[in-house]
Write a protein that holds these residues in place. Structure first.
Motif, PDB file in Angstrom:
ATOM      1  N   TRP A 164      43.391 -61.696   0.521  1.00  0.00           N
ATOM      2  CA  TRP A 164      43.203 -60.394   1.156  1.00  0.00           C
ATOM      3  C   TRP A 164      42.520 -59.411   0.209  1.00  0.00           C
ATOM      4  O   TRP A 164      41.602 -58.683   0.614  1.00  0.00           O
ATOM      5  N   GLU A 165      42.920 -59.386  -1.040  1.00  0.00           N
ATOM      6  CA  GLU A 165      42.315 -58.471  -2.006  1.00  0.00           C
ATOM      7  C   GLU A 165      40.848 -58.804  -2.224  1.00  0.00           C
ATOM      8  O   GLU A 165      40.001 -57.905  -2.302  1.00  0.00           O
ATOM      9  N   ASP A 166      40.522 -60.110  -2.322  1.00  0.00           N
ATOM     10  CA  ASP A 166      39.116 -60.506  -2.498  1.00  0.00           C
ATOM     11  C   ASP A 166      38.299 -60.148  -1.269  1.00  0.00           C
ATOM     12  O   ASP A 166      37.151 -59.685  -1.377  1.00  0.00           O
ATOM     13  N   TYR A 167      38.910 -60.357  -0.082  1.00  0.00           N
ATOM     14  CA  TYR A 167      38.152 -60.033   1.131  1.00  0.00           C
ATOM     15  C   TYR A 167      37.892 -58.537   1.230  1.00  0.00           C
ATOM     16  O   TYR A 167      36.788 -58.111   1.605  1.00  0.00           O
ATOM     17  N   LYS A 168      38.889 -57.727   0.897  1.00  0.00           N
ATOM     18  CA  LYS A 168      38.685 -56.278   0.937  1.00  0.00           C
ATOM     19  C   LYS A 168      37.546 -55.865   0.008  1.00  0.00           C
ATOM     20  O   LYS A 168      36.700 -55.039   0.386  1.00  0.00           O
ATOM     21  N   TYR A 169      37.527 -56.424  -1.187  1.00  0.00           N
ATOM     22  CA  TYR A 169      36.444 -56.102  -2.132  1.00  0.00           C
ATOM     23  C   TYR A 169      35.097 -56.544  -1.558  1.00  0.00           C
ATOM     24  O   TYR A 169      34.102 -55.813  -1.637  1.00  0.00           O
ATOM     25  N   LEU A 170      35.101 -57.730  -0.965  1.00  0.00           N
ATOM     26  CA  LEU A 170      33.864 -58.263  -0.397  1.00  0.00           C
ATOM     27  C   LEU A 170      33.353 -57.375   0.731  1.00  0.00           C
ATOM     28  O   LEU A 170      32.158 -57.022   0.775  1.00  0.00           O
ATOM     29  N   TYR A 171      34.251 -56.972   1.634  1.00  0.00           N
ATOM     30  CA  TYR A 171      33.803 -56.138   2.751  1.00  0.00           C
ATOM     31  C   TYR A 171      33.452 -54.725   2.291  1.00  0.00           C
ATOM     32  O   TYR A 171      32.471 -54.138   2.753  1.00  0.00           O
ATOM     33  N   ASP A 172      34.241 -54.171   1.384  1.00  0.00           N
ATOM     34  CA  ASP A 172      33.989 -52.807   0.920  1.00  0.00           C
ATOM     35  C   ASP A 172      32.640 -52.684   0.223  1.00  0.00           C
ATOM     36  O   ASP A 172      32.003 -51.624   0.286  1.00  0.00           O
ATOM     37  N   ASN A 173      32.206 -53.756  -0.428  1.00  0.00           N
ATOM     38  CA  ASN A 173      30.964 -53.696  -1.198  1.00  0.00           C
ATOM     39  C   ASN A 173      29.790 -54.393  -0.520  1.00  0.00           C
ATOM     40  O   ASN A 173      28.630 -54.060  -0.799  1.00  0.00           O
ATOM     41  N   ASP A 176      29.169 -56.987   6.316  1.00  0.00           N
ATOM     42  CA  ASP A 176      28.275 -57.746   7.188  1.00  0.00           C
ATOM     43  C   ASP A 176      27.342 -58.667   6.426  1.00  0.00           C
ATOM     44  O   ASP A 176      26.376 -59.201   7.004  1.00  0.00           O
ATOM     45  N   ASN A 177      27.601 -58.877   5.140  1.00  0.00           N
ATOM     46  CA  ASN A 177      26.880 -59.901   4.394  1.00  0.00           C
ATOM     47  C   ASN A 177      27.256 -61.267   4.977  1.00  0.00           C
ATOM     48  O   ASN A 177      28.391 -61.468   5.406  1.00  0.00           O
ATOM     49  N   PRO A 178      26.342 -62.229   5.012  1.00  0.00           N
ATOM     50  CA  PRO A 178      26.667 -63.539   5.602  1.00  0.00           C
ATOM     51  C   PRO A 178      27.921 -64.171   4.998  1.00  0.00           C
ATOM     52  O   PRO A 178      28.702 -64.817   5.712  1.00  0.00           O
ATOM     53  N   TYR A 179      28.126 -63.979   3.689  1.00  0.00           N
ATOM     54  CA  TYR A 179      29.309 -64.562   3.055  1.00  0.00           C
ATOM     55  C   TYR A 179      30.577 -63.785   3.439  1.00  0.00           C
ATOM     56  O   TYR A 179      31.655 -64.373   3.581  1.00  0.00           O
ATOM     57  N   GLU A 180      30.434 -62.477   3.627  1.00  0.00           N
ATOM     58  CA  GLU A 180      31.587 -61.693   4.100  1.00  0.00           C
ATOM     59  C   GLU A 180      31.975 -62.134   5.503  1.00  0.00           C
ATOM     60  O   GLU A 180      33.165 -62.260   5.821  1.00  0.00           O
ATOM     61  N   PRO A 221      37.034 -55.729   9.890  1.00  0.00           N
ATOM     62  CA  PRO A 221      36.730 -56.350  11.194  1.00  0.00           C
ATOM     63  C   PRO A 221      37.424 -57.686  11.404  1.00  0.00           C
ATOM     64  O   PRO A 221      36.844 -58.605  11.994  1.00  0.00           O
ATOM     65  N   VAL A 222      38.649 -57.826  10.929  1.00  0.00           N
ATOM     66  CA  VAL A 222      39.386 -59.078  11.106  1.00  0.00           C
ATOM     67  C   VAL A 222      40.598 -58.850  12.012  1.00  0.00           C
ATOM     68  O   VAL A 222      41.430 -59.746  12.168  1.00  0.00           O
ATOM     69  N   VAL A 223      40.702 -57.648  12.583  1.00  0.00           N
ATOM     70  CA  VAL A 223      41.823 -57.329  13.469  1.00  0.00           C
ATOM     71  C   VAL A 223      41.275 -56.747  14.768  1.00  0.00           C
ATOM     72  O   VAL A 223      40.128 -56.301  14.838  1.00  0.00           O
ATOM     73  N   ASP A 224      42.143 -56.772  15.778  1.00  0.00           N
ATOM     74  CA  ASP A 224      41.825 -56.123  17.046  1.00  0.00           C
ATOM     75  C   ASP A 224      42.042 -54.616  16.862  1.00  0.00           C
ATOM     76  O   ASP A 224      43.181 -54.156  16.722  1.00  0.00           O
TER      77      ASP A 224
END
Length: 473
Positions: A164-173, A176-180, A221-224
């Motif tokens: 979760w922490e890595d994903y937050k960093y990925l999305y925050d920075n 919509d990157n393909p890897y995100e 964008p991983v929740v409703d």
């Protein structure tokens, strides 16, 4: 003084000449190192540049020397990579300390991480990925590196928190990157547990913690989104209920309004809730009003406005309260007028005033005084007849019935001719507006003397002997 100025001038000229001489030497040494670099003699160039950097006096030349030395280490690093000497390559690239070297180093670490992953050595692969993130955080490969580490966290360690922490960093920075976007798949495998945790916090009334969790979730964008917003609304609504229990209605109203912002479908429910609360306060105010606790009643009515501004039933209740207070004030004035008339023996006019006061305010004292005046008027008109009526009406004719029963009882053991029955006698008693009622039953063997005092003012009846008292039980 003139001699000293000449000497200073000569020293300045000598210093300038020396600086130019040294600079000329440093430029020559720099050019020699540049030639070695261009000829691929990187080790020799680095040695010459190290000496120049350590002893150089011209800042511009030293800066240029540092740049060439960095390029030398970069080339040595590339050469080490070509010869698959990775540890040496890493050392050279770190010494280069340039963007180009960072790019080469990132690619090398990433390649090593991929090889370790393919060899099923995921802990080692993660170590290489950690190194990239730690040492080269600005690398263009970071989104892919983060995705790779997320995969390892989930597959190897089932570490949801780190994922979760890595994903937050990925999305925050890198939104919509393909890897995100690919990383969302792994987060969605456990995101419901985070939502459940927020719900548990809500149920345990840890409202701030629940909101913190939900607001964080709402950013990604991983929740409703609608589901999260509805849960946020639930938290604010629950907080509002707490404030209501604490009678902090303004804050409760604010929380309810926020809840509606996050879930407009709650509008009708919340309106009904507020209406129910305010109606309870109006009911309680009405109860206090009946007890003539005007201050407390007004307090309850006014609390309604903290919940629903300009609440119509509360406004009407306050208007009713003000009218009752005015009626009470006016009734007090009219009653005082009646007392003055009574003191002047104007009983009919006093009765009229007392009844007017009673119509405005059902005060027991007013009712008692009005009854007293009615009694006095009848007493003045025909006191004996009034006293007889009081006896006849006492408790639905109780005294008449019991004396008649007593007479029947005596007739069971005596002839009618042996019984002396005096009948009811109404006599004047001591005291104003007081009369006595007597009834005697005499036989050759027994005597029954009944006597009561009647107060015409208040229609009270007092037994004057034990026999009469027993008859009233």
């Amino acid at each position: 003084m003139h001699v000293k100025k000449i000497k200073s001038h000569r020293i300045l000229l000598l210093s300038l000449a020396l600086w130019l001489l040294l600079s000329g030497c440093e430029i020559n040494r720099l050019n020699n190192a540049q030639e070695m670099y261009e000829s691929g003699l990187y080790a020799g160039a680095i040695q010459a540049l190290d000496d120049l950097i350590a002893k150089g006096h011209n800042g511009a030349i030293v800066t240029r020397a540092e740049l060439i030395r960095s390029n030398c280490y970069l080339e040595l690093g590339k050469t080490a990579i070509e010869h698959n000497n990775r540890s040496l390559a890493i050392a050279f690239l770190k010494l280069s300390n340039s963007e180009a070297a960072d790019t080469e180093l990132t690619q090398l670490y990433f390649q090593m991480a991929e090889e370790a992953y393919n060899a099923a050595n995921r802990p080692l692969a993660k170590n290489y990925l950690d190194t990239i993130i730690r040492e080269i955080p600005n690398s263009p490969l970071i989104p892919e590196v983060m995705l790779r580490r997320i995969i390892i966290y989930m597959e190897e360690y089932q570490d949801r928190n780190s994922t979760w922490e890595d994903y937050k960093y990925l999305y925050d920075n890198f939104p919509d990157n393909p890897y995100e976007i690919q990383a969302r798949y792994y987060v969605r495998q456990f995101i419901d547990t985070k939502i459940d945790y927020a719900v548990a916090l809500l149920e345990q009334k840890y409202f701030d913690d629940a909101l913190r969790e939900l607001f964080e979730l709402s950013r990604y964008p991983v929740v409703d989104t609608q589901r999260i917003n509805h849960l946020i609304a639930d938290v604010y609504q629950a907080q509002a209920e707490e404030y209501i229990d604490e009678q902090e209605y303004i804050e409760a109203d604010r929380m309810f309004r926020i809840a509606v912002q996050y879930n407009p479908q709650k509008q009708e429910e919340i309106d009904a809730r507020l209406e129910s609360i305010t109606s309870l306060y109006v009911q309680k105010g009405d109860s206090l009003l009946e007890d003539r606790d005007f201050e407390a009643a007004l307090l309850h009515y006014n609390k309604c406005f903290e919940i629903i501004p300009d609440y119509a039933p509360a406004r009407e209740a306050i208007s009713r309260l003000r009218q009752i207070q005015e009626d009470i004030r006016r009734a007090r004035e009219i009653f005082a007028e009646g007392e003055q008339l009574e003191a002047s023996y104007k009983y009919a006019e006093a009765l009229q005033r007392y009844n007017q006061a009673l119509a405005l305010d059902p005060n027991p004292d007013y009712r008692e005084r009005a009854n007293s005046m009615q009694n006095l008027i009848e007493a003045e008109r025909n006191p004996t007849a009034f006293a007889r009526r009081i006896i006849n009406e006492y408790r639905g004719g109780l005294l008449l019935k019991r004396i008649a029963a007593k007479r029947e009882e005596i007739l069971q053991s005596h002839e009618a001719s042996d019984i002396q029955d005096s009948g009811w006698k109404i006599l004047l008693s001591t005291g104003q507006y007081k009369y006595e009622a007597r009834y005697d039953l005499l036989t050759p063997t027994d005597t029954y003397l009944y006597v009561w005092q009647i107060n015409l003012r208040d229609r009270s009846i007092v037994p004057l002997n034990k026999l009469s008292e027993a008859l009233m039980q």
